[in-house]
Write an enzyme that holds these catalytic residues in place. Sequence first.
Site, short mmCIF file in Angstrom:
data_model
loop_
_atom_site.label_atom_id
_atom_site.label_comp_id
_atom_site.label_asym_id
_atom_site.label_seq_id
_atom_site.Cartn_x
_atom_site.Cartn_y
_atom_site.Cartn_z
CB SER A 68 5.57 -9.21 -4.73
OG SER A 68 4.28 -9.63 -5.01
CG HIS A 83 4.38 -14.42 -6.58
ND1 HIS A 83 4.24 -14.83 -5.28
CD2 HIS A 83 4.08 -13.12 -6.61
CE1 HIS A 83 3.86 -13.80 -4.54
NE2 HIS A 83 3.75 -12.75 -5.33
CG HIS A 140 -1.90 -13.41 -3.48
ND1 HIS A 140 -1.00 -13.88 -4.40
CD2 HIS A 140 -1.19 -12.60 -2.64
CE1 HIS A 140 0.20 -13.39 -4.14
NE2 HIS A 140 0.12 -12.62 -3.08
CE1 TYR A 147 -3.65 -11.13 -6.59
CE2 TYR A 147 -3.27 -10.45 -4.32
CZ TYR A 147 -2.78 -10.80 -5.57
OH TYR A 147 -1.44 -10.80 -5.81
CD GLU A 148 -2.82 -15.57 -7.17
OE1 GLU A 148 -2.18 -15.98 -8.14
OE2 GLU A 148 -2.48 -15.81 -5.99
CB ALA A 153 5.81 -6.32 -1.69
CG MET A 198 -3.34 -6.80 -1.64
SD MET A 198 -3.41 -6.68 -3.43
CE MET A 198 -3.32 -4.90 -3.66
CB SER A 199 -0.15 -11.88 1.12
OG SER A 199 0.95 -11.16 1.61
CG ASN A 222 3.50 0.94 -2.48
OD1 ASN A 222 3.69 -0.28 -2.59
ND2 ASN A 222 2.39 1.43 -1.96
CG HIS A 239 2.62 -5.97 -9.42
ND1 HIS A 239 2.68 -6.32 -8.08
CD2 HIS A 239 3.20 -7.00 -10.10
CE1 HIS A 239 3.27 -7.50 -7.97
NE2 HIS A 239 3.60 -7.94 -9.18
N1 HPA Z 1 -1.39 -1.85 -0.78
C1 HPA Z 1 -1.70 -3.16 -0.73
N2 HPA Z 1 -0.84 -4.11 -1.05
C2 HPA Z 1 0.39 -3.74 -1.43
C3 HPA Z 1 0.76 -2.40 -1.52
C4 HPA Z 1 -0.18 -1.40 -1.17
O1 HPA Z 1 0.08 -0.19 -1.22
N3 HPA Z 1 2.06 -2.37 -1.94
C5 HPA Z 1 2.44 -3.67 -2.10
N4 HPA Z 1 1.43 -4.50 -1.79
#
Ligand code: HPA
Length: 269
Positions: free
Chosen positions: A30, A61, A83, A85-86, A113, A209-210, A233, A244
């Site tokens: 990302s 992306h 992903h 989750y997609e 990320a 998540m990847s 973050n 996001h």
């Molecule tokens: N959690 C999960 N996936 C992420 C996060 C998060 O805080 N930040 C960026 N991708």
Amino acid sequence: MIFLDKINETATFLKERGVVAPEFGLILGSGLGELAEEIENAVVVDYAEIPNWGRSTVVGHAGKLVYGDLAGRKVLALQGRFHFYEGNPLEVVTFPVRVMKVLGCEGVIVTNAAGGIGFGPGTLMAISDHINMTGQNPLIGENLDDFGPRFPDMSKAYTPEYRAVAHRVAEKIGVQLDEGVYLGATGPTYETPAEIRAFKTLGADAVGMSTVPEVIVAAHSGLKVLGISCISNYAAGFQEELNHEEVVEVTQRVKGDFKRLLTSILAEL
Ligand code: HPA
């Protein structure tokens, strides 16, 4: 085996398009896809054109494969990944890694990320190891013996020599590079504060998540791996709320350092 045929079909298609002998695969997470714009003598292939390839649906992306020269190396870069989750099966999520192997890559650089547990936004973190919290494994099912063994060793999935190079280069060019354990969850929800407290106890330094499925498939096939997380973050509970937009914003802020670091590392691998 049908799956193997698909991998070979895609590799052949890419070769015909000029993706001839990549040394390194780059999976750009990302907001980190811009690095591919620095590739010279580029062959750009839209994901939609590639047979057996997934579709990228996430903001940040681009959905393009870029092959060419970066820091004197032949690289095959993915601007955008698939992903779980997609709704993609892990076979689709990890398909590009198998194609990279068939095309002859020595190693892959996997970026993402991630939320920081301890580390704050803007931190670049070399991944030393991961915790697979997805409840899934991309190698479940018939083993592809041509790629690797039924029970792959994961002790050094993140290649120590690559990481050593990354730290040496970071120091040389004056970019701060931390190191830690990446915990992979499925998403698409961000974690709850209670989950993050639990993950901290488990030894996680970052959560995302990847990456985990791709690295499992890379390790299976003997591809060397460098993993770099861009902490976008503080993980849930350590900051007010998560979204996001912030993830993309922070990756944009550090992309200069990120690009410089990755290019300099590639030159030394
Ligand atoms: N959690 C999960 N996936 C992420 C996060 C998060 O805080 N930040 C960026 N991708």
